[in-house]
Design an enzyme around this catalytic site. Structure first.
Site, PDB file in Angstrom:
ATOM      1  N   VAL A  61     -45.451  78.877  45.446  1.00 46.25           N
ATOM      2  CA  VAL A  61     -45.374  77.863  44.396  1.00 46.25           C
ATOM      3  C   VAL A  61     -45.279  76.445  44.944  1.00 46.25           C
ATOM      4  O   VAL A  61     -45.305  75.483  44.177  1.00 46.25           O
ATOM      5  CB  VAL A  61     -44.206  78.138  43.423  1.00 46.25           C
ATOM      6  CG1 VAL A  61     -44.486  79.371  42.586  1.00 46.25           C
ATOM      7  CG2 VAL A  61     -42.886  78.284  44.168  1.00 46.25           C
ATOM      8  N   TYR A 152     -30.348  70.545  48.773  1.00 46.50           N
ATOM      9  CA  TYR A 152     -30.407  71.434  47.612  1.00 46.50           C
ATOM     10  C   TYR A 152     -29.959  70.715  46.348  1.00 46.50           C
ATOM     11  O   TYR A 152     -30.638  70.757  45.307  1.00 46.50           O
ATOM     12  CB  TYR A 152     -29.537  72.659  47.868  1.00 46.50           C
ATOM     13  CG  TYR A 152     -29.470  73.640  46.734  1.00 46.50           C
ATOM     14  CD1 TYR A 152     -30.542  74.472  46.440  1.00 46.50           C
ATOM     15  CD2 TYR A 152     -28.319  73.755  45.951  1.00 46.50           C
ATOM     16  CE1 TYR A 152     -30.480  75.395  45.398  1.00 46.50           C
ATOM     17  CE2 TYR A 152     -28.241  74.669  44.913  1.00 46.50           C
ATOM     18  CZ  TYR A 152     -29.323  75.492  44.644  1.00 46.50           C
ATOM     19  OH  TYR A 152     -29.252  76.400  43.610  1.00 46.50           O
TER      20      TYR A 152
END
Length: 247
Positions: A61, A152
């Site tokens: 992706v 993150y």
């Protein structure tokens, strides 16, 4: 719902697999995208074994061309996708001063840019249909900023911002966009973080008001509601599923 097609990214295991199975149980045809094609096929096979329609595809992706090819395959084999769950992600951790540019960019690619690619590939189908649902899986860490998760948290904060923009931009076209930031969910990724010394599951259980960490099925249940017609007045929202840790 029986005629609609959903795509779930990162659906080979953990939260993504639970979401794929729940949406299939609710009557949707479900395409499972995962970098690991074998696990994507396993999730799809488990859905088919239960009588559902599913397709497992190996899709990176972070690669726009690969995403577009995957969406075209879904269109040809299952039908026009009008539900998208952006769940693919990774949780790199380490001291901020030790993060390299490559590590930073990889985290952004997997956790944020992947959602950009998938939304761009699927939104045209939603616009053709005049109806669509996007659910982005973010993270409750965007509220707490835990140490050693800089790349993150930055990427998942971007997911929240992207959600709000898309909700405003495409709401007039019948498309809702929401984000679920999970709390501590018992997944292989969480257990890997525990092994790396980032946290201890037992401590997180005691810090959670409901007295347990979450299960992938908890996230799947919230996602299943957000993609239904009944949730059509909910868009641009951050729907926390965290056992009361963040209120």
């Amino acid at each position: 719902m029986n005629s609609r097609v959903a795509i779930v990214t990162g659906g080979g295991s953990g939260i993504g697999a639970a979401i794929a199975r729940r949406l299939a149980a609710d009557g949707l045809a479900v395409a499972v995208f995962d970098l690991n094609g074998a696990t994507a096929e396993e999730t799809a096979a488990s859905i088919a074994a239960g009588g559902g329609r599913s397709l497992g595809l190996a899709v990176d992706v972070t690669d726009a061309a690969a995403v577009q090819a995957g969406v075209e395959s879904v269109r040809g084999r299952l039908g026009r996708p009008v539900i998208l769950v952006n769940n693919a992600g990774m949780t790199p951790h380490g001291p901020f001063l030790e993060i390299t540019t490559d590590m930073w960019n990889r985290s952004l690619e997997v956790n944020l840019t992947s959602a950009f690619h998938c939304c761009q590939a699927v939104l045209p189908s939603m616009l053709d249909e005049g109806w669509g649902r996007i659910v982005n899986i973010s993270s409750s860490s965007v509220n707490t900023g835990p140490p050693q998760l800089a790349s993150y948290v930055a990427a998942k904060s971007g997911v929240v911002g992207l959600t709000k923009v898309l909700a405003r931009e495409f709401g007039p076209r019948g498309i809702t966009v929401n984000t679920i930031p999970p709390g501590f969910i018992d997944t292989p990724m969480l257990r890997q973080s525990e092994k790396g010394g980032l946290m201890r599951v037992e401590e997180q259980e005691s810090a959670t008001p409901v007295g347990r960490i979450g299960r992938p099925e908890d996230i799947a249940a919230a996602c299943a509601f957000l993609v239904r017609d009944e949730a059509g007045y909910i868009t641009g929202q951050v729907i926390g599923v965290n056992g009361g840790r963040n209120t």
